[in-house]
Design a protein around this motif. Structure first.
Motif, mmCIF file in Angstrom:
data_model
loop_
_atom_site.group_PDB
_atom_site.id
_atom_site.type_symbol
_atom_site.label_atom_id
_atom_site.label_comp_id
_atom_site.label_asym_id
_atom_site.label_seq_id
_atom_site.Cartn_x
_atom_site.Cartn_y
_atom_site.Cartn_z
ATOM 1 N N GLY A 86 -13.863 -1.046 15.238
ATOM 2 C CA GLY A 86 -13.480 0.289 14.800
ATOM 3 C C GLY A 86 -12.210 0.759 15.488
ATOM 4 O O GLY A 86 -11.759 0.185 16.478
ATOM 5 N N GLY A 87 -11.627 1.820 14.936
ATOM 6 C CA GLY A 87 -10.493 2.460 15.590
ATOM 7 C C GLY A 87 -9.159 1.752 15.466
ATOM 8 O O GLY A 87 -8.214 2.072 16.166
ATOM 9 N N THR A 88 -9.070 0.785 14.551
ATOM 10 C CA THR A 88 -7.796 0.067 14.420
ATOM 11 C C THR A 88 -6.874 0.726 13.403
ATOM 12 O O THR A 88 -5.733 0.317 13.246
ATOM 13 C CB THR A 88 -8.025 -1.383 13.955
ATOM 14 N N GLY A 89 -7.363 1.732 12.702
ATOM 15 C CA GLY A 89 -6.534 2.394 11.696
ATOM 16 C C GLY A 89 -6.872 1.951 10.275
ATOM 17 O O GLY A 89 -6.141 2.259 9.340
ATOM 18 N N LYS A 90 -7.974 1.264 10.121
ATOM 19 C CA LYS A 90 -8.377 0.738 8.803
ATOM 20 C C LYS A 90 -8.444 1.827 7.737
ATOM 21 O O LYS A 90 -7.858 1.684 6.667
ATOM 22 C CB LYS A 90 -9.740 0.048 8.955
ATOM 23 N N THR A 91 -9.164 2.901 8.043
ATOM 24 C CA THR A 91 -9.354 3.937 7.034
ATOM 25 C C THR A 91 -8.045 4.659 6.711
ATOM 26 O O THR A 91 -7.763 4.950 5.549
ATOM 27 C CB THR A 91 -10.453 4.916 7.482
ATOM 28 N N SER A 92 -7.235 4.919 7.729
ATOM 29 C CA SER A 92 -5.940 5.561 7.485
ATOM 30 C C SER A 92 -5.076 4.702 6.575
ATOM 31 O O SER A 92 -4.389 5.208 5.682
ATOM 32 C CB SER A 92 -5.198 5.783 8.805
ATOM 33 N N LEU A 93 -5.112 3.383 6.787
ATOM 34 C CA LEU A 93 -4.303 2.494 5.951
ATOM 35 C C LEU A 93 -4.877 2.388 4.541
ATOM 36 O O LEU A 93 -4.126 2.388 3.567
ATOM 37 C CB LEU A 93 -4.192 1.111 6.596
ATOM 38 N N THR A 94 -6.198 2.317 4.445
ATOM 39 C CA THR A 94 -6.807 2.246 3.114
ATOM 40 C C THR A 94 -6.454 3.494 2.309
ATOM 41 O O THR A 94 -6.083 3.408 1.130
ATOM 42 C CB THR A 94 -8.343 2.117 3.226
ATOM 43 N N ALA A 95 -6.544 4.643 2.961
ATOM 44 C CA ALA A 95 -6.209 5.897 2.284
ATOM 45 C C ALA A 95 -4.725 5.911 1.899
ATOM 46 O O ALA A 95 -4.350 6.442 0.843
ATOM 47 C CB ALA A 95 -6.546 7.083 3.182
#
Ligand code: SF4
Ligand code: SF4
Lengths: 299, 292
Positions: free
Chosen positions: B11-20
């Motif tokens: 977690g916390g690698t920026g996955k969701t920010s990048l997906t968005a």
């Protein structure tokens, strides 16, 4: 006499789970630094229960004490007496055992080890046998005890490995050890398994919208389990003040605010503990450590 | 139609920010699926308006009918999950412990035990501010995230993409290596790993890659915060080269991700940020890769 000894042991007994709704908030950083620091003055064992992605061990270099393969039980079909009645298939709620033609097939990764098929089989054709699901390792890091388990790739269920790891710790470490658990992230079954026998929960979060959203879920989860808890904010200074506002409204203690610094992120990236190198971090760690001491006493 | 799944292991690698961010760039060409149902955060950036919602049931739990129960204790004897308690004088099932195996129901001599379907959460279809449809879910506290809700989200996303003739399904994948991530990966055309150059980042990348390899899905990788640790970054690049994972891009350690998040925005909405250009380039590259 006997009762007073029992009282004394009771009083020391303390299990604290370090959890977070969202992954990557610094749960492992808090767990490793806190455990190592506390172990300078008292008996502590840190248990990494994030068995899908165990990372605590990367930050602690110690000497290997024990390594143990961990097994779950699955049914094993013995064809001699089997009448192909199909009872096993009909009782399994997880589609883990199936009658295919003249054969009974077991799908080990789906099996929950409930024993229903095995014990309800009219011909005793399905004895339960062990199957490896992961590996437990135990280290000694100077004074600190460390136990961590890793789930094998392809195994889909973390819960049995978490449960067995906790059993191992309870067997090997007496109640005068302070037990710290590094819990898996999220709010579903692995977290429940890792926190349900803890006396107290530290929730680690970040002061950001994601951090707040996931922390709220974690707070609800711990309330459902009726666990007392406190919050630790990591990367304090980034984001906004919403987490603090929420904790205030909900009456949840914030026990430490670890600062947001690029240097801390760099130390973390190298697999180093933070408090020996960053005084501002250590000052906050002392607060968390004091809180632990106070909990143990209160208990 | 191509399905891209973004995962990170850690977690916390920026996955969701990048997906968005990809969701913003894809706009009407894509359907978005948030399969991180345990910590679903993408809605905080994409501001979806719900069009449709549905309860989701999965698995069962035992319930004992106290009027029928004769207190024989057989259920408690055979339950391997310590789910049946009689400390109150009644045999009661703890929902948090019950695995729903149903064994107790088979041994109860008077048929007092019934297995009841569990409402584990809700599944939603919404319209995001990027003008695409998004399928997401909310898992109930302590519910069994067996991957079935994840599978449901993916199924709905696929149905919606097919119906509307969309080119892409962009999936925010689940963390870990257990059942939810296995469900996130099934049927994917391409996997994007988002990692960071930390000892845990590379460790988790290696583990989750083993899983992706089993599914034989081609993959690429974004190294976020790449300048945090040059040495580990190089190690990751070597790992990518050795395993034929396409190295998509490096992004710098930059707090503007968090600044954007605090405003409820994706980073690509900040047109002045140099990171925006890198992510736009990355999305163009991904589209070309997917065409092959
Ligand atoms: S032990 Fe339980 S879960 Fe496993 S195959 Fe038998 S009935 Fe199914
Ligand atoms: S269904 Fe299985 S886990 Fe649940 S109470 Fe019955 S025997 Fe125990």
């Amino acid at each position: 006499m006997t009762t007073s000894i029992v009282c004394l042991i009771e009083r020391l007994k303390m299990k604290i789970a370090i959890a977070s709704g969202k992954g990557g908030t610094g749960k492992t950083t808090v767990a490793t630094n806190l455990a190592k620091y506390l172990s300078e003055n008292r008996k502590v064992v840190l248990v990494d229960l994030d068995v899908e992605e165990p990372n605590s061990g990367l930050f602690l270099n110690g000497s290997l004490m024990n390594q143990k393969e961990m097994f779950k039980k699955i049914p094993n079909w013995e064809s001699e007496n089997c009448t192909l009645c199909g009872k096993c298939q009909s009782v399994c709620n997880f589609n883990a055992i199936m009658k295919l033609g003249e054969n009974i097939m077991v799908f080990p990764e789906l099996c929950h080890s409930c024993y229903a098929c095995s014990e309800l089989c009219p011909t005793q054709s399905l004895p339960m046998i062990p199957m490896k699901m992961g590996m437990l390792t135990e280290y000694k890091v100077e004074q600190l005890g460390f136990v961590g388990s890793k789930l094998d790739i392809g195994q889909e269920q973390a819960v049995p490995l978490i449960a067995q790891t906790l059993d191992y710790v309870d067997e090997m470490y007496s109640d005068d050890y302070l037990k710290l658990y590094d819990a898996p992230p999220g709010t579903s079954c692995p977290v429940i398994e890792a926190t349900k026998d803890a006396d107290f929960i530290f929730l680690v979060t970040e002061p950001t919208p994601f951090g707040l959203h996931d922390m709220k879920l974690a707070v609800e989860t711990m309330r459902e389990l009726k666990k007392p808890m406190a919050v630790i904010i990591n990367r304090y200074g980034i984001g906004d003040a919403e987490v603090e506002a929420y904790c205030k409204v909900e009456g949840i203690d914030i026990i430490a605010n670890f600062p947001n610094q690029r240097y801390i992120a760099e130390l973390y990236s190298q697999g180093k503990l933070i408090y020996p190198h960053v005084p501002e971090f250590k000052a906050e760690l002392l607060k968390a450590a004091d809180y632990c001491k106070h909990l143990v006493k209160e208990n | 139609m191509k399905e891209i799944v973004i995962i990170s292991g850690k977690g916390g690698t920026g996955k969701t920010s990048l997906t968005a961010s990809f969701a913003m760039l894809a706009g009407q060409t894509a359907v978005i699926a948030d399969c991180d149902v345990d910590a679903a955060d993408m809605h905080l950036l994409l501001k979806p308006e719900r069009i449709f919602e549905e309860d989701f049931y999965s698995g069962v739990a035992a319930v004992i009918d106290q009027d029928k129960c004769i207190q024989c204790g057989k259920c408690q004897e055979i339950c391997r999950f310590n789910a049946i308690d009689n400390s109150t004088g009644q045999y009661l099932v703890s929902n948090l412990n019950c695995e729903g195996c149903g064994y107790c129901g088979h041994v109860c001599p008077v048929g007092a035990i019934e297995m009841i379907e569990q409402n584990v959460g809700k599944c939603y279809i919404s319209k995001t501010k990027a003008d695409n449809k998004m399928v997401h879910a909310g898992l109930k506290i302590g519910a069994d995230n067996s991957g079935k809700l994840v599978a449901k989200v993916k199924h709905e996303a696929k149905a919606s993409a097919e119906k509307d003739g969309k080119e892409y399904i962009i999936v925010d994948g689940s963390p870990g290596i257990g059942c939810p991530v296995v469900s996130s990966l099934s049927g994917a055309d391409f996997v994007v790993f988002v990692t960071e150059p930390t000892v845990s980042g590379i460790h988790d990348l290696e583990r989750v890659y083993q899983l992706v390899k089993k599914f034989q899905i081609p993959s690429g990788c974004i190294i976020n915060k790449a300048d945090l640790n040059e040495k580990v970054s190089k190690d990751i690049e070597k790992f990518l080269a050795d395993n034929e994972i396409i190295h998509l891009t490096n992004l710098p350690y930059d707090e503007s991700f968090t600044t954007a998040m605090t405003k409820g925005q994706t980073i690509v909405e900040d047109k002045t940020s140099p990171i925006t250009a890198s992510i736009e380039q990355c999305w163009q590259d991904l589209k070309i890769i997917l065409e092959k």
